[in-house]
Design an enzyme around this catalytic site. Structure first.
Site, PDB file in Angstrom:
ATOM      1  N   TYR A 162      63.163  70.562  48.286  1.00 24.67           N
ATOM      2  CA  TYR A 162      64.192  71.560  48.328  1.00 24.67           C
ATOM      3  C   TYR A 162      64.076  72.450  49.612  1.00 24.67           C
ATOM      4  CZ  TYR A 162      66.329  75.829  47.016  1.00 24.67           C
ATOM      5  OH  TYR A 162      67.149  77.052  47.182  1.00 24.67           O
ATOM      6  N   ASP A 166      69.018  69.842  40.787  1.00 21.33           N
ATOM      7  CA  ASP A 166      70.264  70.376  40.263  1.00 21.33           C
ATOM      8  C   ASP A 166      70.766  71.137  41.463  1.00 21.33           C
ATOM      9  OD1 ASP A 166      67.437  71.771  39.404  1.00 21.33           O
ATOM     10  OD2 ASP A 166      68.839  73.436  39.907  1.00 21.33           O
ATOM     11  N   LYS A 168      64.619  69.984  33.239  1.00 22.54           N
ATOM     12  CA  LYS A 168      65.331  71.465  33.061  1.00 22.54           C
ATOM     13  C   LYS A 168      66.843  71.263  33.330  1.00 22.54           C
ATOM     14  CE  LYS A 168      65.310  74.294  36.501  1.00 22.54           C
ATOM     15  NZ  LYS A 168      65.104  75.066  37.659  1.00 22.54           N
TER      16      LYS A 168
END
Length: 534
Positions: free
Chosen positions: A262, A297, A369
């Site tokens: 990320y 995500d 998640k």
């Protein structure tokens, strides 16, 4: 429970490729250290505090060692040697070093075996403190229990820790099981950890040890009131990733947002720095029994959820493999996914159901998640509520474990207390109404959902094999994830990467990383050789 048919050969191809990808990067991880890793080691060894003008003592020690070209032996050696030679404690050594009264590299060197023995003993004492924190969590969980799954995950983001507490406690009383405190915008780019209880933040609240402590205390109080353990989430990412892991472990955070890529992709932090930092931070989190949440995500906020669905699955394989190499158990690796498919796409709900079920089946031991719609939320709260209903339905049908609640006012403003109430009410209704729906349905063997899942899995395996052939860093430089390209020698923080010398020693590398192999659901254990990638 409705299940997809997944071709085992394709799944094994993906596992084997992800193993090669991780091992290739691991060679560079093992050969280097970083300023953030060394600051984390110093914090574990008891160096805390800051100068009068707010500079952390750990930063001063590491900066000086780097400038003198001596960080390649590890900060632990220089600190412990100074303790042995001067007879002073860690904090006093650090303070005198900061004041310019003590140059760690100019002191006589004690016999190395003696220094190493002292480093190990002090590291063991540090880990006992983490054991105490872990034991307290276990006791509370055993007595209070947790909420019903999927656990309801809500965020607070006021910028003021005291206001965050009020909003978090209100959310818990309304039904939340997990509270995430959103971090001050761009804190991931700070190369130091701020301190103190803070009341001003942009887009969120500064992540500091004191703020962690305040929120932990508040959630413990409210957990006793509602009769269930409340999980606390914050960030273990950016240029201080290993330090955040240490502070989170000391203040009993339960979940930390920690992704292997990320920071590279979305914060332009150098990729070598990030891979080294994520490895040590995950070793600390593993020891502290803290769950990580990966960030796949986020890919879908810049890339199309339908076209690039396979990149999410590929990244989940890679993230899991890196986590296992750091010592995390599968149950501690919460993989990220998001309901970001375009509502304008025909059969979008079926495609999303295929993706959610695919992830659930590929990684059966991992918590997932599941993130709500954000990209296609327009500010039309009625349409937004419908999107959240579909998201809630997909979550309960596919038996997700961690469910971040969608807000009807997404894209309008930071959620108010009553927005969270409406969202919890919506979620509770759907979860109850569809509680056993997943067990009552079957996916048609030649149906749209089955075909879509098989297509995504095949594309993910092919992508992983391509990355294994060229190397992960080259793949990132070609923009294979999130449609964003970063270069190996670019980004922030490369000047904080140091090649280890033969004399390098970090006692926590030996003590923290678990020796036993973990059966993590990837099918390959630590140290195993995979056919074709020996």
């Amino acid at each position: 429970m409705a299940e997809l048919f997944l071709d085992e050969k394709t799944v094994n191809r993906a596992k084997a490729a992800s193993l090669k990808i991780a091992w290739d990067v691991k060679k560079e991880i093992d050969a280097n250290t970083t300023m953030a890793v060394e600051r984390a080691v110093l914090r574990l060894l008891g160096v805390e505090g800051e100068t009068a003008d707010g500079v952390p003592l750990v930063n001063i020690i590491v900066d000086k060692l780097l400038k003198k070209g001596e960080l390649n032996r590890g900060a632990a050696f220089w600190l412990v040697n100074a303790i042995l030679v001067t007879g002073k404690d860690a904090r006093q050594v650090a303070k005198e070093n900061a004041a310019g009264q003590l140059d760690l590299t100019q002191l006589p060197e004690a016999e190395f075996t003696k220094v190493r023995h002292e480093m190990i003993e002090r590291a063991k004492q540090a880990l006992i403190e983490l054991d105490k924190v872990r034991y307290k969590r276990d006791k509370l969980l055993s007595r209070l229990g947790e909420g019903e799954k999927p656990l309801r995950y809500l965020i607070v983001a006021t910028g003021n820790i005291h206001e965050d507490v009020l909003q978090a406690q209100a959310a818990v009383r309304q039904g939340a099981d997990i509270i995430a405190v959103i971090r001050h915008t761009a804190q991931s780019l700070f190369d130091y950890v701020p301190s103190g209880m803070t009341t001003e933040g942009v887009g969120g609240t500064l992540a500091t040890r004191e703020n962690f402590r305040v929120m932990r205390h508040a959630l413990d109080e409210t957990g006793e009131e509602v009769g269930r353990y409340i999980y606390l989430t914050n960030y273990c990412s950016g240029l201080c990733m290993p330090e955040m892991a240490v502070l989170g472990a000391l203040e009993r955070l339960d979940i930390m947002l920690n992704d292997s890529m990320y920071g590279i992709i979305f914060r332009d932090i150098n990729m070598l720095r990030t891979f080294i930092d994520q490895d040590f931070s995950r070793a600390i989190l593993s020891y502290a029994d803290i769950m990580i949440n990966t960030g796949e995500d986020n890919y879908l906020t810049t890339a199309d959820a339908y076209e690039k669905a396979h990149t999410v699955v590929a990244s989940q394989f890679i993230n899991l493999r890196f986590a296992v190499e750091s010592g995390l158990k599968a149950e501690q690796v919460g993989l990220g996914h998001a309901f970001e498919i375009s509502p304008k796409l025909e059969d979008s709900f079926l495609f999303e159901l295929a993706q959610a079920q695919l992830v659930r089946q590929l990684f059966p031991k991992n918590p997932v998640k599941y993130m709500p719609p954000t990209k296609h939320m327009t500010g039309n709260i009625f349409q937004g509520n419908v999107q959240n209903v579909l998201f809630n339905a997909a979550s309960v049908i596919t038996n997700q474990s961690v469910h971040l609640l969608g807000m009807p006012t997404e894209a309008v403003h930071t959620p108010h207390v009553h927005d969270r109430y409406l969202s919890l009410e919506n979620t509770d209704y759907v979860f109850k109404a569809m509680k056993h729906l997943g067990a009552e349905i079957q996916f048609a063997p030649d149906g749209l959902i089955q075909k879509r899942a098989s297509e995504v899995l095949e594309n993910a395996a092919a992508l992983l094999e391509e990355i294994a052939a060229i190397g992960l860093m080259t793949a990132i430089s070609q923009g294979m994830f999130a449609d964003i390209a970063r270069q190996k020698d670019g980004g922030k923080g490369l000047d904080g990467v140091v090649k280890k010398s033969e004399q390098y020693y970090n006692p926590f590398e030996i003590l923290v990383k678990r020796k036993e192999a973990h059966d993590n659901g990837s099918g390959v254990k630590q140290g195993e050789t995979v056919r074709g990638y020996a």
